[in-house]
Write a protein that holds these residues in place. Structure first.
Motif, short mmCIF file in Angstrom:
data_model
loop_
_atom_site.label_atom_id
_atom_site.label_comp_id
_atom_site.label_asym_id
_atom_site.label_seq_id
_atom_site.Cartn_x
_atom_site.Cartn_y
_atom_site.Cartn_z
N ASP A 190 63.67 82.25 -44.91
CA ASP A 190 63.89 80.80 -44.81
C ASP A 190 64.26 80.36 -43.40
O ASP A 190 63.67 79.44 -42.83
CB ASP A 190 65.00 80.43 -45.80
N ILE B 161 52.55 81.02 -47.59
CA ILE B 161 53.54 80.85 -46.52
C ILE B 161 53.50 82.07 -45.59
O ILE B 161 53.52 81.94 -44.38
CB ILE B 161 54.95 80.66 -47.11
N GLU C 294 60.28 77.70 -37.04
CA GLU C 294 58.89 77.46 -36.65
C GLU C 294 58.41 76.07 -36.99
O GLU C 294 57.37 75.64 -36.52
CB GLU C 294 57.97 78.48 -37.34
N LEU C 295 59.14 75.36 -37.85
CA LEU C 295 58.65 74.05 -38.31
C LEU C 295 58.63 73.04 -37.17
O LEU C 295 59.50 73.03 -36.33
CB LEU C 295 59.55 73.53 -39.44
N GLN D 4 62.15 77.91 -40.80
CA GLN D 4 62.69 76.63 -40.32
C GLN D 4 62.66 76.54 -38.80
O GLN D 4 62.52 75.45 -38.24
CB GLN D 4 64.11 76.44 -40.85
N PHE E 44 52.87 81.55 -41.77
CA PHE E 44 54.01 81.65 -40.86
C PHE E 44 54.28 83.08 -40.41
O PHE E 44 55.03 83.31 -39.46
CB PHE E 44 55.28 81.11 -41.53
#
Lengths: 492, 114
Positions: free
Chosen positions: B107, B98, B113-114, B111, B102
């Motif tokens: 967390d 990850i 970047e998703l 999120q 990323f």
């Protein structure tokens, strides 16, 4: 001689060949090996089913240590039925997997995928086979850990976050199951499921046993993605390679539904779970929520994989609904739906696999007019979708009809309305795909002639499952027949 | 007396809740994994303390020992520890990937970047 050891061979063969895949370090060889192994375990499952279908159960003491001191594998009709579902899905999906997986993940990781696949198969078969509560936890973790690995193997970076989320939630769920096993051991001093159910009789109403049941139900609800504990499922199905989604959708959640049924009926006892603790009322509320929430969310999705994932949540709701009706007929409906949903979802996901292989997209908005370019795949999706809705003469109809009958005979009129309403919702989301495929003007990008059509094995697997949908819709001796026999055996 | 006598269970509950709190409250993925570890450890302690017989010795077969603790929970927990280690190892491996993909292990940032 060998036939006496079929129960252990079922679990040990994939376990032994998983590391062999890693030693081979070759994608194609690993694929051949994984296919062979799943065919062998499928044959063993068929042999086990024929030998227990007469009504005589098989017990196999591991290492000759007889239960309750040793670990025991227990094969009855319910076990054999689940083994058949898992192995049939595993064998067909892994044989079809080669080109599709090769196009979706890096070629130097292929052999690792097949190793994880075989480990996952081991875990799932072990959960179904074992008669020992702690052993069940270990197999659940083998299956879960390998599925985290299989999800995170994709090239899409979002799969990593999905896998991590699943890992956190899945571990919490498994730990809850472990707590439950510990509490049961504390009051009874045994771990064998059938021995436990004998000894629980005297201590049933203690807080410890009630707490154990609560922990177990919540743990399994996370693992089986029962609404509202389903949060890991949509991302895991959407971002993993499509073959992995196919396999997970066809097997994993069903195995946990099996574990729930096994614990309620064979361990805690029907009387204790349903009549004293009214677990069925709780499950019924959750199931109704799942059915409605899953269907409504599915309508809103643009990605077909995500749409099918939310539809899975709704279908899991049907399975739980059958259990929560708490009659023999309801349980039979639930078990039949476990079988039918595996057949339906694998067919749908395999058709998505064909589309992704050719066009590398699963977005409905980019697939307008796909029926012109992939007529067979679109037709297969249509038939799978009809079965998902529950049109007569398809597999989906048989179990939904049984579920409606069970609700009627138990006097739950409101459930019938919910089932019919959610079927209408499922028409909407299946229609969304069908409309884009058949009635929209074809997108220009799709007419590109350079795209490669999906491999033949993938098509064959797809046709097998679509034909199975039609076959089991008319010839119901396997799904409905076995489900009714199993329910009769468990309730009485 | 009741509360003191159940000391081991209070310890288990405290650790379990701390673990769950860390998983929920922290955005850092490594901290979430630490939370999972604490949570699992509390279950190990629950099992081990179940096997303790007051006044009993370690379960080794000797002439002198008459009363000994139940060895079965220890064996179970050995297996559960192995499962826990595998989970941690896999979780850390995923966190490393990850981070590479990323550039962060928070967390809330992932999120976005998703």
């Amino acid at each position: 001689m060998l036939s006496n050891h079929l129960p252990i061979l079922q679990v040990v063969i994939p376990l032994i060949f998983a590391p062999v895949c890693v030693i081979l370090r070759n994608g194609t060889l690993s694929w051949v090996l994984a296919s062979l192994v799943s065919c062998i375990t499928f044959i063993i499952a068929c042999l086990l089913l024929t030998s227990v279908s007469g009504g005589n159960n098989i017990t196999y003491a591991l290492g000759g240590w007889v239960a309750p001191a040793g670990i025991e594998y227990h094969v009855d009709l319910l076990t054999a039925y689940m083994l058949l579902i898992i192995n049939a899905v595993a064998a067909v999906v892994v044989i079809a997997a080669r080109e599709s997986m090769a196009s979706e993940i890096a070629s130097d990781r292929l052999y690792l995928f097949y190793a994880a696949f075989l480990l996952n198969l081991t875990g799932l078969l072990g959960v179904v086979m074992t008669g020992d509560a702690f052993n069940l936890f270990v197999f659940i973790e083998i299956a879960s850990l390998s599925s985290y690995a299989m999800i995170s193997i994709s090239r899409d970076r979002r799969c990593l976050y999905a896998a991590f989320k699943y890992l956190i939630l899945g571990t919490i769920g498994a730990s809850f199951i472990l707590i439950s096993v510990g509490l049961l051991y504390a009051v009874t001093g045994t771990l064998n499921i059938f021995d436990l159910s004998d000894r629980l009789g005297n201590v049933e109403n203690t807080n410890t046993v009630i707490t154990a049941l609560i922990f177990f139900t919540i743990g399994i609800a996370i693992k089986a993605a029962i609404f509202p504990l389903h949060l890991w499922l949509p991302d895991a199905y959407t971002y993993s390679p499509v073959i992995v989604s196919t396999f997970l959708a066809g097997t994993t959640t069903k195995v946990f539904i099996y574990a729930l049924i096994r614990f309620i009926y064979s361990l805690f006892g029907y009387e204790f779970s349903f009549n004293q603790l009214v677990l069925n009322d709780l499950l019924m509320i959750l199931a109704c929520g799942a059915v409605l929430y899953g269907s409504i969310q599915a309508i809103r999705q643009d990605s077909i994989k995500r749409l099918l994932a939310y539809s899975s949540i709704a279908q899991i709701g049907y399975m739980v609904l059958g259990i929560s009706i708490a009659t023999e007929l309801g349980l039979a409906a639930s078990l039949a739906h476990v079988f039918n949903h595996a057949v339906i979802k694998v067919a749908l996901f395999l058709s998505v696999a064909c589309i992704i292989y050719r066009y590398n997209t699963e977005m409905i908005s980019q697939l307008h007019g796909i029926s012109k370019f992939m007529p067979y795949t679109s037709a297969c999706f249509l038939f799978g979708g009809l079965s998902l809705i529950g049109i007569p003469l398809t597999a989906g109809f048989t179990s939904k009809w049984l579920l409606i009958q069970a609700s009627f005979s138990a006097g739950y009129w409101s459930l019938v309305i919910i089932i019919v309403f959610s079927s209408i919702l499922s028409i909407l989301y299946v229609w969304k795909v069908v409309e884009a495929a058949y009635f929209k003007t074809p997108a220009v990008e799709l007419s590109n002639n350079n795209t490669q059509n999906a491999p033949r094995l993938l098509y064959i697997a797809l046709f097998i499952f679509v034909l199975a949908n039609l076959y089991f819709g008319t010839e119901t001796s396997v799904n409905i027949g076995f489900a009714k026999d199993i329910a009769y055996g468990l309730v009485n | 007396m009741e509360i003191l006598g159940l000391f081991n269970y209070w310890a288990v509950i405290f650790l379990m809740m701390s673990g769950l709190y860390i998983i929920i409250a922290h955005d850092n993925l490594v901290k979430k994994l630490i939370g999972i570890n604490i949570f699992q450890t509390s279950i190990f302690i629950l099992f081990i303390s179940l096997g303790k017989v007051s006044g009993g010795t370690a379960p080794v077969l000797t002439e002198s020992a008459q009363l000994y603790s139940s060895p079965l929970p220890h064996v179970l927990i050995l297996t559960a520890i192995v499962v826990g280690i595998s989970t941690t190892a896999l979780g850390l491996a995923i966190i490393i990937r990850i981070y590479k993909a990323f550039g962060t292990i928070e967390d809330n940032e992932i999120q976005q970047e998703l």
